[in-house]
Scaffold this motif. Sequence first.
Motif, short mmCIF file in Angstrom:
data_model
loop_
_atom_site.label_atom_id
_atom_site.label_comp_id
_atom_site.label_asym_id
_atom_site.label_seq_id
_atom_site.Cartn_x
_atom_site.Cartn_y
_atom_site.Cartn_z
N ASN A 47 -5.51 19.77 -11.87
CA ASN A 47 -4.42 20.54 -11.29
C ASN A 47 -3.43 21.02 -12.35
OD1 ASN A 47 -5.47 20.13 -8.72
ND2 ASN A 47 -4.20 18.34 -8.33
N SER A 48 -2.83 22.16 -12.09
CA SER A 48 -1.88 22.75 -13.03
C SER A 48 -0.48 22.18 -12.82
CB SER A 48 -1.85 24.27 -12.84
OG SER A 48 -0.80 24.85 -13.57
N LEU A 49 0.29 22.11 -13.93
CA LEU A 49 1.69 21.69 -13.83
C LEU A 49 2.57 22.74 -13.16
CD1 LEU A 49 2.55 20.16 -17.34
CD2 LEU A 49 2.19 18.94 -15.20
N ARG A 50 2.14 23.98 -13.29
CA ARG A 50 2.95 25.11 -12.82
C ARG A 50 4.32 25.12 -13.49
NH1 ARG A 50 1.55 24.98 -6.27
NH2 ARG A 50 -0.71 25.20 -6.52
N GLY A 81 -3.48 14.78 -10.55
CA GLY A 81 -4.55 14.93 -9.58
C GLY A 81 -5.61 15.91 -10.03
N GLN A 82 -6.77 15.79 -9.38
CA GLN A 82 -7.91 16.66 -9.69
C GLN A 82 -8.35 17.39 -8.43
OE1 GLN A 82 -9.99 13.17 -11.78
NE2 GLN A 82 -10.81 14.95 -12.85
N SER A 83 -9.17 18.40 -8.63
CA SER A 83 -9.63 19.22 -7.52
C SER A 83 -11.13 19.42 -7.60
CB SER A 83 -8.91 20.57 -7.52
OG SER A 83 -9.12 21.24 -8.76
N LEU A 84 -11.70 19.78 -6.47
CA LEU A 84 -13.13 20.01 -6.40
C LEU A 84 -13.47 21.35 -7.03
CD1 LEU A 84 -15.88 19.06 -5.20
CD2 LEU A 84 -15.28 20.35 -3.14
N GLU A 85 -14.48 21.33 -7.89
CA GLU A 85 -14.96 22.57 -8.51
C GLU A 85 -16.43 22.75 -8.20
OE1 GLU A 85 -14.25 22.66 -12.71
OE2 GLU A 85 -12.29 23.59 -12.48
N GLY A 86 -16.81 23.97 -7.90
CA GLY A 86 -18.22 24.28 -7.74
C GLY A 86 -18.84 23.76 -6.46
N ALA A 87 -18.07 23.67 -5.37
CA ALA A 87 -18.66 23.26 -4.09
C ALA A 87 -19.67 24.31 -3.64
CB ALA A 87 -17.58 23.08 -3.05
N PRO A 88 -20.88 23.91 -3.30
CA PRO A 88 -21.89 24.90 -2.91
C PRO A 88 -21.46 25.69 -1.67
CG PRO A 88 -22.88 22.74 -3.33
CD PRO A 88 -21.39 22.55 -3.30
N GLU A 89 -21.88 26.93 -1.60
CA GLU A 89 -21.58 27.75 -0.44
C GLU A 89 -22.27 27.16 0.79
OE1 GLU A 89 -22.48 31.84 -0.94
OE2 GLU A 89 -21.30 32.06 -2.77
N GLY A 90 -21.61 27.32 1.91
CA GLY A 90 -22.18 26.83 3.15
C GLY A 90 -21.63 25.49 3.59
N LEU A 91 -20.97 24.78 2.66
CA LEU A 91 -20.37 23.50 3.02
C LEU A 91 -18.96 23.73 3.55
CD1 LEU A 91 -21.37 21.20 0.02
CD2 LEU A 91 -22.18 21.02 2.36
N THR A 92 -18.65 23.15 4.68
CA THR A 92 -17.31 23.24 5.22
C THR A 92 -16.38 22.33 4.43
OG1 THR A 92 -18.13 23.71 7.45
CG2 THR A 92 -15.88 22.88 7.27
N LEU A 93 -15.21 22.85 4.08
CA LEU A 93 -14.23 22.07 3.34
C LEU A 93 -13.12 21.61 4.27
CD1 LEU A 93 -13.83 24.10 0.01
CD2 LEU A 93 -15.44 22.27 0.55
N GLU A 94 -12.56 20.46 3.93
CA GLU A 94 -11.37 19.96 4.62
C GLU A 94 -10.29 19.82 3.56
OE1 GLU A 94 -10.06 15.86 6.85
OE2 GLU A 94 -12.01 16.74 7.41
N GLY A 95 -9.36 20.76 3.57
CA GLY A 95 -8.42 20.82 2.46
C GLY A 95 -9.18 21.26 1.22
N ARG A 96 -9.13 20.44 0.18
CA ARG A 96 -9.83 20.76 -1.07
C ARG A 96 -11.08 19.92 -1.27
NH1 ARG A 96 -4.93 21.50 -5.53
NH2 ARG A 96 -3.81 23.16 -4.44
N LYS A 97 -11.54 19.26 -0.21
CA LYS A 97 -12.70 18.38 -0.33
C LYS A 97 -13.77 18.76 0.69
CE LYS A 97 -10.27 14.42 -2.32
NZ LYS A 97 -10.18 12.94 -2.31
N ILE A 98 -14.97 18.23 0.49
CA ILE A 98 -16.07 18.49 1.41
C ILE A 98 -15.85 17.73 2.70
CG2 ILE A 98 -18.57 18.30 1.74
CD1 ILE A 98 -18.84 18.34 -1.34
#
Length: 447
Positions: A243-246, A381-398
Amino acid sequence: MPEATPLTPGITSGRLSADTLSENFDDLHPAYAPHEAAVASDRCYFCHDAPCMTACPTDIDIPLFIRQIQTGTPEAAAKTILGQNILGGMCARVCPTETLCEEVCVREVAEGKPVEIGRLQRFATDTLMGAGKHPFTRAASTGKSVAVVGAGPAGLSCAHRLAMHGHDVTLFDARAKAGGLNEFGIAAYKSTDNFAAQEIDWLLKIGGITVETGQKLGGSLSLDKLKSDHDAVFLGIGLSGVNSLRADGEERDGVSDAVSFIADLRQASDLNALPVGRNVVVIGGGMTAVDAAVQSKLLGAQNVTIVYRRGLDQMGASKFEQDLASSKGVHIVPNAQPVAVHGNGAVKEVEFEYTTTSDGKLAGTGETFRISADQLFKAIGQSLEGAPEGLTLEGRKIAVSDTGATSLGGVWAGGDCASGGDDLTVTAVAEGRDAAEDIHATLMGGK
């Protein structure tokens, strides 16, 4: 981490002698000797409605395994543990027992000193692993194959349970070594003597698991191909984004993420060659922030400060972790958020704004201050990168069901990349185990 450059003169290696570094990074909780384990186990009341079991994410029968230690059968105790948590050895080292099983121990409630469940668990699992034994046998082959992507705690747990049921498992990981956060993301003083790799070698003795490293989902691996080549797929890919500090100036030299710093430290063959700043600032409030800060101090940084935007009672790091940081000379500044990173090319100071919280909402007060820094670590904190298409996300997670099933048929997920967990090693193990049971039931026609 790169060597110091003219733009980052405060970041250098060799601040401490090899002997001092060895002492600094010694085992945080030394292993029990047999007589110490006997004394510690004798303190357990063996509660019938044991609150410690309820507090354990993997549902280990804690009173049973402690009684087994008390009666002189630590290998039986280990099997009790490992039947629920196949990574019980690592979890005994890194699990925040002070906020889970030990926090609700009757001894803790009554006396302020719990039974040391984590150290007893380590004693049992180390005894069994030290004897070179694997307590589980592989079932007859089912002829089914499963791809497990991500060789961290969730993936390893899932792979072992599937292999035990007789399925053939291919375990893929993007890095050059298996282990995930156990290998790359845990403070070195919590996992000494290359234990993460030793535990994986031991786990693989179940048979039926092939490990392929350097294989990344979205790179050399595609979910469609995995689904076509295997009867089921489990994703335990973790969170690789930072995650970025912004905050203005975040791109300056000397600013990096804490996870990479910890990984570099864990993989370093010579800690004396690992550079660290003189004045180190860590932004964040979780265990990663504490691990980065404490290890910076242990490497020889003179001034180390953790800055967290909310109060101490809201930090993700437990009171034990906060006290550990303070005992090592780390200064913790709560209720402050980053505004800007100052310096001429490289970080020299970090500017913060004091914060206040009202009705759960964070707001800046307008009052600012600066802290000198030649090295700044982001642990926000970290975030999900490269989630395959077609998977439903809840927030930033699978998004997953209670048993780890995703929105795509034949695909399950668990660990940090999946919704619902609390980003702990022990929780990831439980999620991998439960997903494996659901996969097994599905493949064998039970669902």
